[in-house]
Scaffold this motif. Structure first.
Motif, mmCIF file in Angstrom:
data_model
loop_
_atom_site.group_PDB
_atom_site.id
_atom_site.type_symbol
_atom_site.label_atom_id
_atom_site.label_comp_id
_atom_site.label_asym_id
_atom_site.label_seq_id
_atom_site.Cartn_x
_atom_site.Cartn_y
_atom_site.Cartn_z
ATOM 1 N N UNK A 1 4.110 -2.842 -2.667
ATOM 2 C CA UNK A 1 3.088 -3.141 -1.722
ATOM 3 C C UNK A 1 2.050 -1.928 -1.150
ATOM 4 N N UNK A 2 3.024 -0.762 -0.997
ATOM 5 C CA UNK A 2 2.470 0.717 -0.680
ATOM 6 C C UNK A 2 1.284 1.053 -1.706
ATOM 7 N N UNK A 3 1.599 0.641 -2.916
ATOM 8 C CA UNK A 3 0.752 1.111 -4.175
ATOM 9 C C UNK A 3 -0.579 0.282 -3.904
ATOM 10 N N UNK A 4 -0.305 -1.029 -3.452
ATOM 11 C CA UNK A 4 -1.724 -1.723 -3.187
ATOM 12 C C UNK A 4 -2.285 -1.179 -1.900
ATOM 13 N N UNK A 5 -1.905 -0.561 -0.849
ATOM 14 C CA UNK A 5 -2.475 -0.011 0.243
ATOM 15 C C UNK A 5 -3.078 1.170 -0.192
ATOM 16 N N UNK A 6 -2.416 1.740 -0.968
ATOM 17 C CA UNK A 6 -2.931 3.073 -1.681
ATOM 18 C C UNK A 6 -4.251 2.821 -2.338
ATOM 19 N N UNK A 7 -4.536 1.886 -3.028
ATOM 20 C CA UNK A 7 -5.616 1.569 -3.806
ATOM 21 C C UNK A 7 -6.655 0.918 -2.956
ATOM 22 N N UNK A 8 -6.344 0.616 -1.530
ATOM 23 C CA UNK A 8 -7.464 0.119 -0.680
ATOM 24 C C UNK A 8 -7.233 0.641 0.797
ATOM 25 N N UNK A 9 -7.281 2.014 0.578
ATOM 26 C CA UNK A 9 -6.775 3.032 1.694
ATOM 27 C C UNK A 9 -7.869 2.742 2.911
ATOM 28 N N UNK A 10 -8.908 2.439 2.376
ATOM 29 C CA UNK A 10 -10.215 2.339 3.523
ATOM 30 C C UNK A 10 -10.457 0.872 3.966
ATOM 31 N N UNK A 11 -9.628 -0.061 3.799
ATOM 32 C CA UNK A 11 -9.562 -1.389 4.240
ATOM 33 C C UNK A 11 -8.826 -1.467 5.469
ATOM 34 N N UNK A 12 -9.408 -2.410 6.395
ATOM 35 C CA UNK A 12 -8.704 -2.470 7.698
ATOM 36 C C UNK A 12 -7.643 -3.725 7.402
ATOM 37 N N UNK A 13 -7.975 -4.511 6.545
ATOM 38 C CA UNK A 13 -7.140 -5.742 6.169
ATOM 39 C C UNK A 13 -7.064 -5.779 4.830
ATOM 40 N N UNK A 14 -5.690 -5.538 4.117
ATOM 41 C CA UNK A 14 -5.380 -5.840 2.782
ATOM 42 C C UNK A 14 -4.567 -7.128 2.345
ATOM 43 N N UNK A 15 -5.444 -7.901 1.534
ATOM 44 C CA UNK A 15 -4.817 -9.144 1.219
ATOM 45 C C UNK A 15 -4.050 -8.956 -0.369
ATOM 46 N N UNK A 16 -3.243 -9.773 -0.544
ATOM 47 C CA UNK A 16 -2.536 -9.847 -1.739
ATOM 48 C C UNK A 16 -2.203 -11.417 -2.082
ATOM 49 N N UNK A 17 -2.256 -11.654 -3.519
ATOM 50 C CA UNK A 17 -2.474 -13.110 -3.565
ATOM 51 C C UNK A 17 -1.006 -14.033 -3.495
ATOM 52 N N UNK A 18 -1.125 -15.253 -3.882
ATOM 53 C CA UNK A 18 -0.034 -16.101 -3.650
ATOM 54 C C UNK A 18 1.033 -15.621 -4.419
ATOM 55 N N UNK A 19 2.403 -15.799 -3.714
ATOM 56 C CA UNK A 19 3.502 -15.167 -4.118
ATOM 57 C C UNK A 19 3.700 -13.872 -4.762
ATOM 58 N N UNK A 20 2.849 -13.063 -4.213
ATOM 59 C CA UNK A 20 2.792 -11.651 -4.592
ATOM 60 C C UNK A 20 3.846 -11.079 -4.914
ATOM 61 N N UNK A 21 4.855 -11.240 -3.706
ATOM 62 C CA UNK A 21 6.151 -10.387 -3.596
ATOM 63 C C UNK A 21 7.136 -10.710 -4.934
ATOM 64 N N UNK A 22 6.951 -12.103 -5.524
ATOM 65 C CA UNK A 22 7.976 -12.656 -6.288
ATOM 66 C C UNK A 22 7.490 -13.044 -7.584
ATOM 67 N N UNK A 23 5.929 -13.131 -7.742
ATOM 68 C CA UNK A 23 5.613 -13.719 -8.932
ATOM 69 C C UNK A 23 5.285 -15.471 -8.726
#
Length: 256
Positions: A22-44
């Motif tokens: 998840x940290x890597x996703x935040x790194x890719x969107x460092x300028x966003x106020x709210x970061x969204x990840x998709x359905x069942x992102x944490x487990x596939x």
């Protein structure tokens, strides 16, 4: 507010990798106020044994670590995960604000096909949540196919619908037409975070996107693969659009 969407492929290799992933996703969107990840992102999405093995209870240390990560980064988070509750497994969407506070935990109400109904229990309520003064409605994938759900959230003040998804091949109609339709008919933004998996049992169509209250697509991701997109949303634009397009006020609730 700037919304960032991480259109991801795959999933963390194990529970111990979730926070770094998840940290890597935040790194890719460092300028966003709210970061969204998709359905069942944490487990596939497409591996039931892995989904069960990586399910998290609401008080799990991993979810607490993600809340701390949001606080550390000063970024709000909305992500899909498998929630292990006392009465069974849920397909869930968790929202954490930039202070690390859990604002909502929505459970998918409309389960898709025998695949999901064999894995999960359905949620029993729709959820609005206020983040930084903006009213967000929460839906997951197949929920979006039911206009009544989005309309209920809009009637409860929704400015922006957050919909996380694993929309698969053969359902391009959802990002291309359903997403802008839900935005237009409710006079709100729709932020649609889809998976980008190109293999596996359920290859997905990608096309994560944000639609404005007039139905215009203001940001979009490719048809597959991993990608980052961002878009600015403004409650003032919602109010201005609704002044001249008062669909909610003009409903004939005496007829339907």
């Amino acid at each position: 507010m700037k919304i960032g969407i991480a259109q991801v492929t795959g999933a963390p290799g194990g529970r111990e990798e979730i926070v770094a992933w998840v940290r890597a996703a935040l790194d890719g969107l460092a300028d966003a106020d709210l970061v969204m990840l998709p359905e069942l992102a944490l487990c596939g999405y497409d591996d039931p044994p892995r989904i069960r093995a990586m399910a998290l209870a609401q008080d799990d240390a991993i979810l607490r670590a993600l809340a701390e990560l949001a606080r550390e980064r000063r970024q709000a988070l909305a992500f899909g995960y498998a929630e292990q509750a006392d009465d069974g497994l849920y397909n869930a969407l968790r929202v954490i604000d930039r202070h690390g506070r859990v604002l909502a935990n929505y459970r998918k109400a409309h389960l898709w096909s025998g695949y999901e109904t064999a894995l999960f229990r359905p949620g029993e309520r729709l959820v609005n949540v206020v983040l930084e003064g903006i009213n967000f409605g929460l839906l997951i994938c197949y929920d979006l196919d039911f206009p009544e759900a989005a309309r209920f959230l809009a009637a409860n003040g929704m400015d922006c619908l957050l919909c996380i998804s694993a929309t698969s091949v053969g359902y391009d109609v959802v990002p291309r037409h359903t997403v802008p339709a839900r935005a237009y008919e409710n006079g709100c933004y729709v932020a649609f975070a889809n998976r980008g998996d190109e293999g596996g049992a359920f290859p997905c169509v990608g096309q994560s996107r944000v639609a404005g209250p007039d139905g215009t697509i203001i940001a979009t991701a490719p048809c597959g693969g991993a990608a980052f997109i961002t878009a600015e949303i403004s409650p003032e634009r919602v109010k201005a659009w609704r002044r001249n397009h008062p669909y909610l006020a003009d409903r004939r609730t005496d007829l339907y």
